[in-house]
Design a protein around this motif. Sequence first.
Motif, PDB file in Angstrom:
ATOM      1  N   ASN A   1       0.438   3.663   2.110  1.00  0.00           N
ATOM      2  CA  ASN A   1       0.756   3.743   3.646  1.00  0.00           C
ATOM      3  C   ASN A   1       1.643   2.582   4.058  1.00  0.00           C
ATOM      4  O   ASN A   1       1.250   1.466   3.615  1.00  0.00           O
ATOM      5  CB  ASN A   1      -0.756   4.001   4.368  1.00  0.00           C
ATOM      6  CG  ASN A   1      -1.082   5.486   3.797  1.00  0.00           C
ATOM      7  OD1 ASN A   1      -0.654   6.394   3.837  1.00  0.00           O
ATOM      8  ND2 ASN A   1      -2.275   5.025   3.178  1.00  0.00           N
ATOM      9  N   PHE A   2       2.320   2.858   5.201  1.00  0.00           N
ATOM     10  CA  PHE A   2       3.105   1.679   5.497  1.00  0.00           C
ATOM     11  C   PHE A   2       2.106   0.669   6.464  1.00  0.00           C
ATOM     12  O   PHE A   2       1.308   1.355   7.461  1.00  0.00           O
ATOM     13  CB  PHE A   2       4.110   2.427   6.783  1.00  0.00           C
ATOM     14  CG  PHE A   2       4.829   3.410   6.089  1.00  0.00           C
ATOM     15  CD1 PHE A   2       5.447   3.482   4.583  1.00  0.00           C
ATOM     16  CD2 PHE A   2       4.803   4.750   6.684  1.00  0.00           C
ATOM     17  CE1 PHE A   2       5.930   4.400   3.955  1.00  0.00           C
ATOM     18  CE2 PHE A   2       5.408   5.849   6.139  1.00  0.00           C
ATOM     19  CZ  PHE A   2       5.935   5.742   4.609  1.00  0.00           C
ATOM     20  N   SER A   3       1.905  -0.490   6.115  1.00  0.00           N
ATOM     21  CA  SER A   3       0.970  -1.363   6.729  1.00  0.00           C
ATOM     22  C   SER A   3       1.663  -2.365   7.666  1.00  0.00           C
ATOM     23  O   SER A   3       1.427  -3.654   7.292  1.00  0.00           O
ATOM     24  CB  SER A   3       0.153  -1.914   5.545  1.00  0.00           C
ATOM     25  OG  SER A   3       0.973  -2.386   4.763  1.00  0.00           O
ATOM     26  N   LEU A   4       2.486  -2.162   8.679  1.00  0.00           N
ATOM     27  CA  LEU A   4       3.314  -3.075   9.254  1.00  0.00           C
ATOM     28  C   LEU A   4       2.474  -3.218  10.805  1.00  0.00           C
ATOM     29  O   LEU A   4       1.707  -2.497  11.057  1.00  0.00           O
ATOM     30  CB  LEU A   4       4.686  -2.562   9.837  1.00  0.00           C
ATOM     31  CG  LEU A   4       5.850  -2.332   8.491  1.00  0.00           C
ATOM     32  CD1 LEU A   4       6.899  -1.680   8.806  1.00  0.00           C
ATOM     33  CD2 LEU A   4       5.912  -3.664   7.694  1.00  0.00           C
ATOM     34  N   TYR A   5       3.112  -4.407  11.415  1.00  0.00           N
ATOM     35  CA  TYR A   5       2.189  -4.533  12.790  1.00  0.00           C
ATOM     36  C   TYR A   5       3.157  -3.768  13.529  1.00  0.00           C
ATOM     37  O   TYR A   5       4.420  -3.960  13.765  1.00  0.00           O
ATOM     38  CB  TYR A   5       2.502  -5.982  13.021  1.00  0.00           C
ATOM     39  CG  TYR A   5       1.626  -7.024  11.878  1.00  0.00           C
ATOM     40  CD1 TYR A   5       0.279  -6.913  12.139  1.00  0.00           C
ATOM     41  CD2 TYR A   5       2.364  -7.614  11.042  1.00  0.00           C
ATOM     42  CE1 TYR A   5      -0.393  -7.692  11.285  1.00  0.00           C
ATOM     43  CE2 TYR A   5       1.446  -8.477   9.974  1.00  0.00           C
ATOM     44  CZ  TYR A   5       0.342  -8.592  10.244  1.00  0.00           C
ATOM     45  OH  TYR A   5      -0.346  -9.197   9.367  1.00  0.00           O
ATOM     46  N   PRO A   6       2.426  -2.859  14.115  1.00  0.00           N
ATOM     47  CA  PRO A   6       3.474  -1.722  14.852  1.00  0.00           C
ATOM     48  C   PRO A   6       4.395  -2.146  16.018  1.00  0.00           C
ATOM     49  O   PRO A   6       5.345  -1.778  16.409  1.00  0.00           O
ATOM     50  CB  PRO A   6       2.145  -0.679  15.295  1.00  0.00           C
ATOM     51  CG  PRO A   6       0.924  -1.276  15.546  1.00  0.00           C
ATOM     52  CD  PRO A   6       1.189  -2.554  14.283  1.00  0.00           C
TER      53      PRO A   6
ATOM     54  N   ARG B   1       8.034  -7.523   3.214  1.00  0.00           N
ATOM     55  CA  ARG B   1       7.214  -8.457   3.629  1.00  0.00           C
ATOM     56  C   ARG B   1       6.472  -8.818   2.388  1.00  0.00           C
ATOM     57  O   ARG B   1       5.804 -10.013   2.407  1.00  0.00           O
ATOM     58  CB  ARG B   1       6.230  -7.515   4.719  1.00  0.00           C
ATOM     59  CG  ARG B   1       5.472  -8.712   5.391  1.00  0.00           C
ATOM     60  CD  ARG B   1       4.370  -7.998   6.441  1.00  0.00           C
ATOM     61  NE  ARG B   1       3.307  -7.186   5.964  1.00  0.00           N
ATOM     62  CZ  ARG B   1       2.634  -6.635   6.586  1.00  0.00           C
ATOM     63  NH1 ARG B   1       2.258  -6.885   7.714  1.00  0.00           N
ATOM     64  NH2 ARG B   1       1.560  -5.833   5.949  1.00  0.00           N
TER      65      ARG B   1
ATOM     66  N   MET C   1      10.355   2.088   6.682  1.00  0.00           N
ATOM     67  CA  MET C   1       9.216   1.404   7.036  1.00  0.00           C
ATOM     68  C   MET C   1       8.855   0.799   5.599  1.00  0.00           C
ATOM     69  O   MET C   1       8.465  -0.247   5.502  1.00  0.00           O
ATOM     70  CB  MET C   1       7.995   2.225   7.366  1.00  0.00           C
ATOM     71  CG  MET C   1       7.883   2.297   8.781  1.00  0.00           C
ATOM     72  SD  MET C   1       6.289   2.913   9.134  1.00  0.00           S
ATOM     73  CE  MET C   1       6.621   3.749  10.854  1.00  0.00           C
TER      74      MET C   1
ATOM     75  N   PHE D   1       0.914  -1.207  -0.032  1.00  0.00           N
ATOM     76  CA  PHE D   1      -0.100  -0.204  -0.142  1.00  0.00           C
ATOM     77  C   PHE D   1       0.654   1.102  -0.031  1.00  0.00           C
ATOM     78  O   PHE D   1       1.879   1.171   0.507  1.00  0.00           O
ATOM     79  CB  PHE D   1      -0.885  -0.007   1.399  1.00  0.00           C
ATOM     80  CG  PHE D   1      -1.916  -0.856   1.540  1.00  0.00           C
ATOM     81  CD1 PHE D   1      -3.250  -0.674   0.854  1.00  0.00           C
ATOM     82  CD2 PHE D   1      -1.538  -2.179   1.753  1.00  0.00           C
ATOM     83  CE1 PHE D   1      -4.221  -1.814   0.937  1.00  0.00           C
ATOM     84  CE2 PHE D   1      -2.631  -3.154   1.619  1.00  0.00           C
ATOM     85  CZ  PHE D   1      -3.918  -2.967   1.568  1.00  0.00           C
TER      86      PHE D   1
ATOM     87  N   ASN E   1       7.278   0.294  14.853  1.00  0.00           N
ATOM     88  CA  ASN E   1       6.903   1.807  14.963  1.00  0.00           C
ATOM     89  C   ASN E   1       8.136   2.795  15.479  1.00  0.00           C
ATOM     90  O   ASN E   1       7.807   3.902  15.608  1.00  0.00           O
ATOM     91  CB  ASN E   1       5.657   1.874  15.894  1.00  0.00           C
ATOM     92  CG  ASN E   1       5.954   1.258  17.218  1.00  0.00           C
ATOM     93  OD1 ASN E   1       7.254   0.947  17.702  1.00  0.00           O
ATOM     94  ND2 ASN E   1       4.901   1.296  17.984  1.00  0.00           N
TER      95      ASN E   1
END
Lengths: 302, 356
Positions: B86-91, B151, B144, B84, B137
């Motif tokens: 926007n950064f869609s990592l598990y914070p 990923r 990121m 995406f 985060n």
Amino acid sequence: MATGQQSSDGLMKWGLVAPALLLLIGLNIFPLAYNIRLSFTKATLTQAPADHEAVGGRNYARIFKADESNRYAAALRTTARFVLMAVSIELLLGYLLALSLKPRFPGKSVVLLVFLIPMMLSPAVMALFWNLIYDEEFGVLNQALRFVGFASVPGWKTDTAVKFYTILMIDVWMWTPFMMLISMAALNAIPDYIYEAAEIDRARRWTVFRRITLPMSAPLLILAALLRTTDALKQFDYVMAITGPNDPATETLSTLMYQVMFRNFKVGLGSAYAIVVLVIVIAVATLFIRYLDRLREQEHAL
Amino acid sequence: MTSQPFLEICNLCKTFGGIKALDDVSFSVAEDELLVVLGPTGAGKTTLLRALVGLEQPDSGSITRRGEDLARMSPAERDMSLVFQNFSLYPDWSVRKNLEFPLRAPGRRESSADIRERVSTVCGMLKITHLLERKANRLSGGEMQRVTIGRAIVRRPQLFLMDEPLTNLDAKLREELRVELAVLRRQLKTPMIYVTHDQAEALSMADRILVLAEGRILQTGSPREIYEQPISPVVARQLGQPAINIFQAHHDHRSLLTADGTVIATGLSKGAAPTCVVGIRPENIAIRGGATPATVEVVEDMGASKIILARWGDQHLHAIVGKDCTVRSGDQIFPIADSTRIVIWEEGALARASRP
């Protein structure tokens, strides 16, 4: 000329600060100092200040006496139990409600409105209504219980084992909506694309909850819990309405203080107790401020 | 060698509240191809990707991969990865856990040694090995997005989908990462659909460009084709910096003139329509040897070249000249277009182009 300018600037400064400073001294600092002085006396409400008899630390000794019958320690324990149970139950229920209300469905706004009503009402007035509901003979609650077939109904306001929970239930009813509201705000702030990314990654629902929903909503939840904690520490209205003060099963910090000061007129002892409560409140407030500072730091880090 | 395409999209339509986000979109993606979908904001680019990955159900049309219909498959079953904007990592997870996660998802049984091996390979590719133990985060924007791309790569999906992955990064990082990304994809030999509104990204990365506007495909072709032979002024304006010069013109013998008599080019071959719309890339304009004078308004020094903005009759003109050109604002020049490199559209193309 330069010094004249400077001194008029200084005057201006003091002139601007003075009203606030006078108010602070008159309404906060002097009463606090006087309170501390009173806490070392055996003053009563009817005595002239000149007649106050100094007793040293005896008031404090009485509050901290390790004794089964120490009602000050008991009130502290009751309050702590009340805060702990009320805040955790409200947080859990509120969060679960917010989670279950997250999907869109027809009539959602009406459901939300109904859930939020208790929070909008005055605690003192609601406590009186609950007092009627809980009435053992004529109350709606027991009548309903009898109607569905319960032979013996609990003595909501008289049974020593039940009274505490009676009051707890009012608080839960009143403040769960608040927790729900904050939880909903926290959940709504999590962007959809994070969930979508997880979906594409084949994340299990539990993992999504544990790794996205919970950590990303936690800061607001903690904030809500802290706000509720400071509020629940002051518990007074429901106790007054259901059992009145001076009931060992439900006595809280606030009702005990009320009892000592305004029923027994023991100003000296009451003052000492007020100081102890103040220290507890400052401790909680410090926790609260530290947490807020940490939040701000995290924001800066990002 | 006409093998079956890897991915085939047929007549895809999607409407949101009366607005056609995708309007009869059909195209295919070859094995090992990087297809860039280029279009302005609101062209339907993101909707297209979301329909491909299965987050959005199209109203009609089909998506097939190697002959297999994907319509009824969930996003997870489609085995594509989507990055995406926007950064869609598990914070609250470390970079390592974020990267390992797609490999540990249910339905995948991979040994821990295997997982570690793959994570470290990807980290090497993306130069994020030093970030492995850091919490997601606590990363900068560029870091990121590298991890997010990591990923997507680590589970070796059948298709990469990128939704403006570099848009939120600063310009320098963007240029760096777009090259890396294209190289990386070539190494992995996995097809990619890359959505962007950035013409430089499209030109530099694409094997093929698909120009999308208002939910419709305007043109597909190699970057060169689209740059040199755009089928309409709208497509022509999508590529090139500064933008292409577009004039209303008419033929006079073998010359092209605008309505005010400005001579655009001479020595054209015969046979074109008497009136037309022409497009001339700024680099295809010489500033000497023309018949109609122009007044220079601004000279932008870009280092390797200079961009001249001039008033040419009733028209504004952009021209790119060498860095040693000494023309200054206020000077008079005599521009003339390279007649072999003019793009000519039929009359009315401009009216259609400016239609809302």
